[in-house]
Design an enzyme around this catalytic site. Sequence first.
Site, PDB file in Angstrom:
ATOM      1  N   VAL A   3     -22.400  48.114 150.741  1.00 30.07           N
ATOM      2  CA  VAL A   3     -22.221  47.834 149.317  1.00 30.07           C
ATOM      3  C   VAL A   3     -22.525  46.365 149.028  1.00 30.07           C
ATOM      4  O   VAL A   3     -21.914  45.466 149.613  1.00 30.07           O
ATOM      5  CB  VAL A   3     -20.796  48.183 148.850  1.00 30.07           C
ATOM      6  CG1 VAL A   3     -20.636  47.885 147.360  1.00 30.07           C
ATOM      7  CG2 VAL A   3     -20.494  49.659 149.136  1.00 30.07           C
ATOM      8  N   LYS A   4     -23.451  46.139 148.120  1.00 27.46           N
ATOM      9  CA  LYS A   4     -23.913  44.795 147.785  1.00 27.46           C
ATOM     10  C   LYS A   4     -23.103  44.270 146.596  1.00 27.46           C
ATOM     11  O   LYS A   4     -23.098  44.869 145.521  1.00 27.46           O
ATOM     12  CB  LYS A   4     -25.404  44.844 147.446  1.00 27.46           C
ATOM     13  CG  LYS A   4     -26.160  43.555 147.612  1.00 27.46           C
ATOM     14  CD  LYS A   4     -27.660  43.848 147.449  1.00 27.46           C
ATOM     15  CE  LYS A   4     -28.490  42.616 147.653  1.00 27.46           C
ATOM     16  NZ  LYS A   4     -29.941  42.926 147.455  1.00 27.46           N
ATOM     17  N   ILE A   5     -22.432  43.136 146.805  1.00 22.67           N
ATOM     18  CA  ILE A   5     -21.482  42.586 145.838  1.00 22.67           C
ATOM     19  C   ILE A   5     -21.903  41.165 145.454  1.00 22.67           C
ATOM     20  O   ILE A   5     -22.233  40.361 146.324  1.00 22.67           O
ATOM     21  CB  ILE A   5     -20.063  42.533 146.448  1.00 22.67           C
ATOM     22  CG1 ILE A   5     -19.597  43.917 146.898  1.00 22.67           C
ATOM     23  CG2 ILE A   5     -19.077  41.914 145.467  1.00 22.67           C
ATOM     24  CD1 ILE A   5     -19.285  44.866 145.764  1.00 22.67           C
TER      25      ILE A   5
END
Length: 219
Positions: free
Chosen positions: A86-88
């Site tokens: 998951v890219k945050i």
Amino acid sequence: MKFFIDTANLAEIREAYDMGILDGVTTNPSLMAKEGISGDANVRAHYKAICDIVDDKVSAEVISTDFDGMIKEGKDLAKIDDKIVVKIPMIKDGIKAIKYFHSEGIRTNCTLVFSAGQAILAAKAGATYLSPFIGRLDDISYDGLELIGQIVHIYGNYGFETEVLAASIRHTMHLVKCAEIGADVVTCPLKVITGLLKHPLTDSGLAQFLADHAKAASK
């Protein structure tokens, strides 16, 4: 060093994978739009198609910028496939979300990083990967490679497990310098990776070998 390809183009991902050098994929909404992918269902299906090509580590970016929204989106993305990271974004609620996902065993990639201070926060929160943007720093007359070296040094000082994922790689020298500095991962377009193949002496040497072979075969 791990090689990730920065694209949403399935043909390019397959080409990199078939070369035997691909370790993962990073994408973002802009890259999805470039491939004509829009709508939540289509985006999710495209992420799944990417996961079906590669062995692991497909960064899928959240759109929300508030904590609750990022948690909801991140959980939904993680359900697509076990390969999803998951890219945050590097913002206050993003750091909180990274901490939450770390506690839940969900891998994260902290993106849009431009300083060592931001890198320290992401590592302390438990980010799996950290994405400093080299090319964008170069664009405003800062040394992006110097930042990579600084972060690698700091992480080494304290044994942070977060991997330095050099992003916004514009050319082969960026990639080679990142390898020298000690970045754990680079993510870049396919043309940068294939650019490593090229050298004029290789081309001229091969041409000479083939010419000599043709002469010998004709005798």
